[in-house]
Scaffold this motif. Structure first.
Motif, PDB file in Angstrom:
ATOM      1  N   ASP A  71      -2.502  47.858  -3.091  1.00  0.00           N
ATOM      2  CA  ASP A  71      -2.233  48.523  -1.836  1.00  0.00           C
ATOM      3  C   ASP A  71      -1.735  47.769  -0.559  1.00  0.00           C
ATOM      4  O   ASP A  71      -2.058  46.625  -0.575  1.00  0.00           O
ATOM      5  CB  ASP A  71      -3.423  49.411  -1.499  1.00  0.00           C
ATOM      6  N   ALA A  72      -1.085  48.292   0.389  1.00  0.00           N
ATOM      7  CA  ALA A  72      -1.186  47.773   1.696  1.00  0.00           C
ATOM      8  C   ALA A  72      -1.374  49.020   2.800  1.00  0.00           C
ATOM      9  O   ALA A  72      -1.361  50.114   2.183  1.00  0.00           O
ATOM     10  CB  ALA A  72       0.221  47.315   1.958  1.00  0.00           C
ATOM     11  N   ILE A  73      -1.827  48.610   3.936  1.00  0.00           N
ATOM     12  CA  ILE A  73      -2.028  49.524   5.075  1.00  0.00           C
ATOM     13  C   ILE A  73      -0.684  49.183   5.944  1.00  0.00           C
ATOM     14  O   ILE A  73      -0.780  48.064   6.393  1.00  0.00           O
ATOM     15  CB  ILE A  73      -3.344  49.618   5.737  1.00  0.00           C
ATOM     16  N   VAL A  74      -0.103  50.248   6.332  1.00  0.00           N
ATOM     17  CA  VAL A  74       1.178  50.040   7.119  1.00  0.00           C
ATOM     18  C   VAL A  74       0.827  50.846   8.434  1.00  0.00           C
ATOM     19  O   VAL A  74       0.515  51.982   8.469  1.00  0.00           O
ATOM     20  CB  VAL A  74       2.785  50.552   6.459  1.00  0.00           C
ATOM     21  N   ARG A  75       1.160  50.091   9.469  1.00  0.00           N
ATOM     22  CA  ARG A  75       1.077  50.934  10.935  1.00  0.00           C
ATOM     23  C   ARG A  75       2.609  51.523  11.085  1.00  0.00           C
ATOM     24  O   ARG A  75       3.340  50.694  11.060  1.00  0.00           O
ATOM     25  CB  ARG A  75       0.613  49.791  12.000  1.00  0.00           C
ATOM     26  N   ILE A  76       2.476  52.819  11.118  1.00  0.00           N
ATOM     27  CA  ILE A  76       3.750  53.477  11.181  1.00  0.00           C
ATOM     28  C   ILE A  76       4.270  53.333  12.568  1.00  0.00           C
ATOM     29  O   ILE A  76       3.440  53.918  13.519  1.00  0.00           O
ATOM     30  CB  ILE A  76       3.615  55.043  10.648  1.00  0.00           C
ATOM     31  N   THR A  77       5.519  53.159  12.784  1.00  0.00           N
ATOM     32  CA  THR A  77       6.070  52.942  13.942  1.00  0.00           C
ATOM     33  C   THR A  77       6.984  54.079  14.271  1.00  0.00           C
ATOM     34  O   THR A  77       7.352  54.663  15.432  1.00  0.00           O
ATOM     35  CB  THR A  77       6.803  51.472  14.483  1.00  0.00           C
ATOM     36  N   THR A  78       7.750  54.700  13.314  1.00  0.00           N
ATOM     37  CA  THR A  78       8.565  55.754  13.306  1.00  0.00           C
ATOM     38  C   THR A  78       8.481  56.457  11.785  1.00  0.00           C
ATOM     39  O   THR A  78       8.634  55.827  10.758  1.00  0.00           O
ATOM     40  CB  THR A  78      10.101  55.082  13.207  1.00  0.00           C
ATOM     41  N   SER A  79       8.711  57.791  11.872  1.00  0.00           N
ATOM     42  CA  SER A  79       8.742  58.547  10.618  1.00  0.00           C
ATOM     43  C   SER A  79       9.454  59.518  10.888  1.00  0.00           C
ATOM     44  O   SER A  79      10.090  59.959  11.798  1.00  0.00           O
ATOM     45  CB  SER A  79       7.461  59.024  10.042  1.00  0.00           C
ATOM     46  N   ALA A  80      10.048  60.184   9.696  1.00  0.00           N
ATOM     47  CA  ALA A  80      11.058  61.343   9.749  1.00  0.00           C
ATOM     48  C   ALA A  80      10.483  62.712   8.822  1.00  0.00           C
ATOM     49  O   ALA A  80       9.716  62.465   8.274  1.00  0.00           O
ATOM     50  CB  ALA A  80      12.417  60.983   9.353  1.00  0.00           C
ATOM     51  N   ILE A  81      11.128  63.789   9.450  1.00  0.00           N
ATOM     52  CA  ILE A  81      10.876  64.961   8.790  1.00  0.00           C
ATOM     53  C   ILE A  81      11.770  65.015   7.555  1.00  0.00           C
ATOM     54  O   ILE A  81      12.932  64.890   7.721  1.00  0.00           O
ATOM     55  CB  ILE A  81      10.955  66.272   9.731  1.00  0.00           C
ATOM     56  N   CYS A  82      11.416  65.619   6.563  1.00  0.00           N
ATOM     57  CA  CYS A  82      12.230  65.546   5.121  1.00  0.00           C
ATOM     58  C   CYS A  82      12.444  67.073   4.574  1.00  0.00           C
ATOM     59  O   CYS A  82      11.399  67.781   5.243  1.00  0.00           O
ATOM     60  CB  CYS A  82      11.687  64.544   4.297  1.00  0.00           C
ATOM     61  N   GLY A  83      13.236  67.293   3.916  1.00  0.00           N
ATOM     62  CA  GLY A  83      13.323  68.571   3.245  1.00  0.00           C
ATOM     63  C   GLY A  83      12.150  69.284   2.942  1.00  0.00           C
ATOM     64  O   GLY A  83      11.706  70.303   3.139  1.00  0.00           O
ATOM     65  N   PRO A  84      11.529  68.480   1.966  1.00  0.00           N
ATOM     66  CA  PRO A  84      10.289  69.089   1.265  1.00  0.00           C
ATOM     67  C   PRO A  84       9.270  69.374   2.309  1.00  0.00           C
ATOM     68  O   PRO A  84       8.464  70.099   2.232  1.00  0.00           O
ATOM     69  CB  PRO A  84       9.643  67.864   0.420  1.00  0.00           C
ATOM     70  N   ASP A  85       9.102  68.676   3.688  1.00  0.00           N
ATOM     71  CA  ASP A  85       8.193  68.792   4.581  1.00  0.00           C
ATOM     72  C   ASP A  85       8.513  70.422   4.936  1.00  0.00           C
ATOM     73  O   ASP A  85       7.500  71.023   4.970  1.00  0.00           O
ATOM     74  CB  ASP A  85       8.306  68.120   5.901  1.00  0.00           C
ATOM     75  N   ILE A  86       9.796  70.869   5.111  1.00  0.00           N
ATOM     76  CA  ILE A  86      10.160  72.056   5.652  1.00  0.00           C
ATOM     77  C   ILE A  86       9.654  73.196   4.544  1.00  0.00           C
ATOM     78  O   ILE A  86       9.482  74.205   4.809  1.00  0.00           O
ATOM     79  CB  ILE A  86      11.639  72.171   5.873  1.00  0.00           C
ATOM     80  N   HIS A  87       9.726  72.668   3.360  1.00  0.00           N
ATOM     81  CA  HIS A  87       9.652  73.501   2.208  1.00  0.00           C
ATOM     82  C   HIS A  87       8.133  73.904   2.150  1.00  0.00           C
ATOM     83  O   HIS A  87       7.548  74.864   1.981  1.00  0.00           O
ATOM     84  CB  HIS A  87      10.173  73.119   0.975  1.00  0.00           C
ATOM     85  N   PHE A  88       7.373  72.909   2.454  1.00  0.00           N
ATOM     86  CA  PHE A  88       5.941  73.034   2.372  1.00  0.00           C
ATOM     87  C   PHE A  88       5.638  74.140   3.581  1.00  0.00           C
ATOM     88  O   PHE A  88       4.587  74.829   3.226  1.00  0.00           O
ATOM     89  CB  PHE A  88       5.106  71.845   2.437  1.00  0.00           C
ATOM     90  N   VAL A  89       6.157  73.681   4.580  1.00  0.00           N
ATOM     91  CA  VAL A  89       5.675  74.535   5.963  1.00  0.00           C
ATOM     92  C   VAL A  89       6.143  76.062   5.717  1.00  0.00           C
ATOM     93  O   VAL A  89       5.252  76.886   6.001  1.00  0.00           O
ATOM     94  CB  VAL A  89       6.441  74.142   7.166  1.00  0.00           C
ATOM     95  N   ARG A  90       7.390  76.291   5.116  1.00  0.00           N
ATOM     96  CA  ARG A  90       7.569  77.612   4.771  1.00  0.00           C
ATOM     97  C   ARG A  90       7.080  78.283   3.648  1.00  0.00           C
ATOM     98  O   ARG A  90       7.168  79.208   3.552  1.00  0.00           O
ATOM     99  CB  ARG A  90       9.416  77.681   4.574  1.00  0.00           C
ATOM    100  N   GLY A  91       6.424  77.454   2.817  1.00  0.00           N
ATOM    101  CA  GLY A  91       5.948  78.037   1.556  1.00  0.00           C
ATOM    102  C   GLY A  91       6.975  78.371   0.563  1.00  0.00           C
ATOM    103  O   GLY A  91       6.356  78.898  -0.547  1.00  0.00           O
ATOM    104  N   THR A  92       7.930  77.567   0.402  1.00  0.00           N
ATOM    105  CA  THR A  92       9.108  77.761  -0.681  1.00  0.00           C
ATOM    106  C   THR A  92       8.845  76.616  -1.651  1.00  0.00           C
ATOM    107  O   THR A  92       9.462  76.692  -2.445  1.00  0.00           O
ATOM    108  CB  THR A  92      10.402  77.501  -0.188  1.00  0.00           C
TER     109      THR A  92
END
Length: 182
Positions: free
Chosen positions: A27-48
């Motif tokens: 394992d590594a622990i990464v300090r996130i400096t930039t992340s993106a929204i991806c298609g599956p994120d939208i599917h989860f939010v919409r419930g599809t």
């Protein structure tokens, strides 16, 4: 730390959550400096797309800085800037050895017949918290993390000292290439 957390269809919130910890030697622990929204994120939010557990941190891809690595992560150092791809791979199974990392049949705790493991997905996809957070635990970091210095054809690494030019991406590229960023 702050993270984007899924609570149900149409219900995501920014929360304070516990910081991740090293759980395995790879394992590594990464300090996130930039992340993106991806298609599956939208599917989860919409419930599809079903199967997401309430409380899951969302997010599949990110860029960050290695803060800590397990004893098996010997190819990265604290301070290395990295790209975190969406999928997780062991690096040793037959699919990984053939270069088909997204088909890894070892990384998923569900076994060789389980789904591809990706960050911020349902339990069937490994049940890993996502990358829309201040910090993330990256399993098999020695395989999955792509260091920013990997693009340098001569293998040179930028300085990692705090306050160095490596903290600034444009300056890091100049340091690696000896000139203007391309």
């Amino acid at each position: 730390m702050k993270a984007v957390v899924w609570h149900g269809i149409g219900d995501i919130r920014l929360h304070d959550v516990p910081e991740p910890k090293i759980q395995d030697r790879y394992d590594a622990i990464v300090r996130i400096t930039t992340s993106a929204i991806c298609g599956p994120d939208i599917h989860f939010v919409r419930g599809t797309m079903p199967g997401l557990r309430e409380g899951r941190i969302l997010g599949h891809e990110a860029v960050g800085v290695v803060e800590e690595g397990g004893s098996g992560v010997r190819n990265l150092q604290e301070g290395d800037r990295v790209v975190v791809p969406s999928t997780v791979a062991c690096g040793t199974c037959r699919y990984c050895r053939a270069g088909h990392y997204a088909q890894c049949d070892t990384a998923n705790p569900g076994g060789p017949h389980a789904d591809t493991v990706f960050f911020g997905g349902p339990e069937a996809a490994g049940g890993l918290d996502g990358l829309q957070a201040e910090y993330a635990r990256v399993p098999f970091a020695h395989v999955g993390l792509v260091p920013s210095w990997a693009r340098d054809p001569w293998g040179r690494r930028p300085s990692r000292a705090r306050g160095s030019r490596a903290e600034e991406p444009v300056e890091a590229v100049r340091e690696l290439t000896g000139g203007a960023p391309t």
